[in-house]
Design an enzyme around this catalytic site. Structure first.
Site, PDB file in Angstrom:
ATOM      1  N   HIS A 529      -1.889  69.248   1.912  1.00  0.00           N
ATOM      2  CA  HIS A 529      -1.442  68.509   0.735  1.00  0.00           C
ATOM      3  C   HIS A 529      -2.104  67.135   0.700  1.00  0.00           C
ATOM      4  O   HIS A 529      -1.449  66.122   0.484  1.00  0.00           O
ATOM      5  CB  HIS A 529       0.082  68.363   0.735  1.00  0.00           C
ATOM      6  CG  HIS A 529       0.814  69.654   0.555  1.00  0.00           C
ATOM      7  ND1 HIS A 529       2.142  69.829   0.906  1.00  0.00           N
ATOM      8  CD2 HIS A 529       0.410  70.850   0.060  1.00  0.00           C
ATOM      9  CE1 HIS A 529       2.512  71.068   0.641  1.00  0.00           C
ATOM     10  NE2 HIS A 529       1.471  71.706   0.126  1.00  0.00           N
ATOM     11  N   ASN A 572       5.821  69.444  -2.022  1.00  0.00           N
ATOM     12  CA  ASN A 572       4.656  70.214  -2.441  1.00  0.00           C
ATOM     13  C   ASN A 572       4.164  69.667  -3.782  1.00  0.00           C
ATOM     14  O   ASN A 572       4.936  69.531  -4.722  1.00  0.00           O
ATOM     15  CB  ASN A 572       5.026  71.685  -2.584  1.00  0.00           C
ATOM     16  CG  ASN A 572       5.821  72.191  -1.397  1.00  0.00           C
ATOM     17  OD1 ASN A 572       6.977  71.801  -1.221  1.00  0.00           O
ATOM     18  ND2 ASN A 572       5.233  73.030  -0.588  1.00  0.00           N
TER      19      ASN A 572
END
Length: 638
Positions: A529, A572
């Site tokens: 990420h 996320n």
């Protein structure tokens, strides 16, 4: 043309003597409206909205997309976890994820192998190392993102992602798009998040009829009544009521029917695979105009030089468009821009984009696996007070499998639970059982008993944390080798320590640690990420683009993906990246309608909200697209 007449390959600006890509002749389109690099959910968002929505005034919107990888699923960009074999044994999907990922930067290691045959080749200088496959002699081990990896292929990482789509926390993770009005900014995010949720197919109820999900959810809600324990929002849907199988969503869902019905929705769309966009040709410096996307046909290279008599240049082409969108991932997007000469080179003077791949953010991640407590598992078999679906599932399992000592059915859906981040506890949590590139259970213990805990911390974007792209070292695709310089700040290092304590406290409520999966911090980069590499902002010196995702000083360059997020985040990021791409697509639509053509962003301009008319398809009263439940028929024959 002779080699002496060609312009230098090292010259970043201007059109070289490459031919136009055959797609121009094939389509009869001399200049596309939009060129997109990258076929993941973000590139798919740009393509779908621009083709579907159109200019509102024209009849054909011409979009072409380049993907460096191939289509390796039957349906373009489909999630590979939808295969029945992986849903029956989730741990087997770990190998699929590992096979799809490629490391970005591997630091030096010793080339001395004492047990090697003495006659085998070895470097005359033992300090030198191979630079094949991301081995990087300039990468310092102490500040690398060791497990930062990329996926090349149609759909990108969405072909194997976990599908978690939480909202970002206001006041910490969520960027401020409209700073002059908190109410307007909240309303803008509500519009964008609602549309993004419809586009990717976000749900929170698809695991409601899971015994393990409810065991974990109820246990943690009772233990932490003040922490809003809730189902993890996921981009998926169950294939039928009561079915153990789930359709996991991916870029396939965002593309929708664009591959078959583009012409019927006022547009032209073509996705070109095995085509690397290596750099952008441009004119001017302020403003800068992109005049062509340099692309390399990797299949022509694969066929060999004997079929390409004019040499390397003939494997390269230009694709020409009015506007260029680079959405190739948080590493490959700045890599492409760096290879174009815009910035992020080692010791590069006067870059056109000085903030390129600076202020990067990452997620320190803690992980453990627990085996559920005896009393929790036993309670699953106590059917008093349980709902009818629960009772039926356990009774059916006991009847069919009398030798199984456990009351939980073999294919009871996995738990999917989260405790959202707060300002007091600034970390994202996932309590579930899913496949990652690590954490498989294998034959050691029954997988029905295992729950994974993943805690994701944050990192401020500071200028010292950056990626440099080496001009004299190249990756497997002949692109500049990335070198990371990343060190967690003290503030977030301390928060990560607190996060670990929180995870172990939650784990204690559920069970004991699975041997080999005790609480541990994972390698930096493993969360995949990465953020901030092409960050949005309000100042040219500290950001790459404005909050319409248009690059400063460029009249026709846009960026997309997780790299645009400027704030620290633990959740996320895909849903937020899609939301920002929806806003950017509207700006592109507006720019294409300008009579004089696109113009650069004005840093003094006051940005406005995305009009509801741009996302009218997301209104529940007008939900004819996208229909995730009927996107495609299940495959039964060839």
């Amino acid at each position: 043309m002779s080699k002496t007449a060609r312009r230098s390959l090292d010259q970043p600006e201007g059109l070289r003597n490459y031919p136009n890509h055959p797609i121009h002749q094939e389509s009869g389109i001399p200049e596309f409206d939009v060129f997109i690099a990258g076929s993941g959910p973000i590139g798919a968002t740009f393509a779908r909205l621009l083709v579907k929505q159109g200019y509102k005034t024209l009849t054909i919107i011409k979009v072409v997309m380049a993907e460096v990888g191939d289509q390796d699923t039957r349906v373009p960009a489909a999630h590979k976890k939808n295969e029945i074999e992986y849903q029956k044994d989730i741990d087997r999907f770990v190998k699929v994820i590992q096979g799809a990922l490629s490391k970005v930067s591997v630091p030096p290691s010793s080339t001395i192998q004492p047990t090697l045959d003495p006659s085998s080749w070895k470097p005359s200088d033992p300090s030198k190392m191979s630079i094949l496959n991301a081995r990087n002699p300039r990468q310092s081990p102490h500040n690398n993102l060791d497990d930062e990896q990329v996926t090349r292929g149609v759909g990108g990482m969405s072909t194997h992602w976990t599908c978690a789509v939480p909202h970002f926390l206001k006041g910490l993770e969520r960027p401020v798009i409209l700073p002059f009005s908190e109410a307007d900014d909240d309303a803008e995010w509500q519009t964008l998040y609602k549309a993004a949720a419809v586009l990717i197919g976000r749900n929170t109820d698809q695991f409601d009829e899971s015994i393990r999900h409810n065991l974990v959810l109820d246990t943690l809600q009772k233990a932490y009544g003040d922490r809003d324990v809730q189902p993890l929002p996921l981009a998926c849907h169950r294939v039928a009521p009561g079915s153990p199988y789930v359709m996991w969503h991916s870029a396939e869902n965002v593309f929708g029917d664009i591959f078959t019905n583009a012409a019927e929705t006022n547009g032209y769309f073509k996705l070109l695979t095995n085509l690397l966009c290596s750099r952008l040709a441009y004119e001017g410096t302020d403003p800068v105009k992109i005049v062509g996307a340099e692309v390399r046909d990797l299949l022509e290279e694969k066929l060999g030089s004997s079929l390409v008599p004019e040499g390397d240049e003939q494997k390269k082409y230009y694709i020409k468009a009015k506007i260029y969108v680079i959405a190739a991932g948080a590493v490959c997007t700045p890599q492409l821009l760096a290879n174009s000469g815009f910035g992020a080179g080692r010791n590069q003077a006067n870059p056109i984009i000085p903030a390129l791949s600076t202020h990067i953010t990452e997620q320190p991640m803690a992980f453990c696996q627990v085996v559920l407590k005896q009393d929790l598992v036993d309670s699953a078999g106590d059917l008093s007070g349980k709902p009818a679906w629960w009772q039926a599932a356990v009774n059916r399992h006991r009847e069919k499998n009398p030798l199984d000592p456990m009351p939980i059915p073999f294919y009871d859906p996995d738990p999917q639970v989260t405790i959202p981040a707060t300002l007091e506890r600034p970390w994202h949590t996932q309590i579930h059982r899913d496949a990652f590139s690590y954490g498989d259970v294998g034959p050691r213990v029954d997988g029905r008993l295992v729950v994974d805990l993943r805690w994701f911390c944050m990192q401020d974007g500071v200028p010292e944390n950056r990626i440099l792209f080496e001009s004299d070292i190249h990756d497997a695709y002949s692109m500049p080798q990335p070198t990371f310089e990343y060190t967690p700040t003290k503030k977030w290092a301390d928060e990560a320590h607190k996060m670990m304590k929180d995870m172990t406290d939650v784990a204690d409520k559920l069970g004991g640690y699975l041997p080999g999966s005790s609480p541990q911090f994972m390698l930096p980069g493993l969360a995949l990420h990465l953020g901030g590499t092409v960050r949005l902002g309000r100042e040219f010196a500290t950001s790459v683009a404005n909050f319409n995702s248009q690059a400063w000083k460029f009249n026709n360059l846009y960026v997309g993906g997780n790299g645009v997020i400027p704030e620290p985040f633990g959740a996320n990021p895909t849903l937020t990246s899609i939301a920002l791409a929806i806003r950017a697509a509207f700006d592109i639509h507006t720019q294409l309608r300008k009579s004089g053509g696109p113009t650069p962003p004005n840093p003094l301009a006051i940005l406005t909200r995305t009009p509801e008319s741009w996302v009218e398809w997301a209104n529940p009263k007008n939900r004819n697209y996208p229909d995730h439940y009927n996107l495609r028929k299940l495959h039964k024959s060839v």
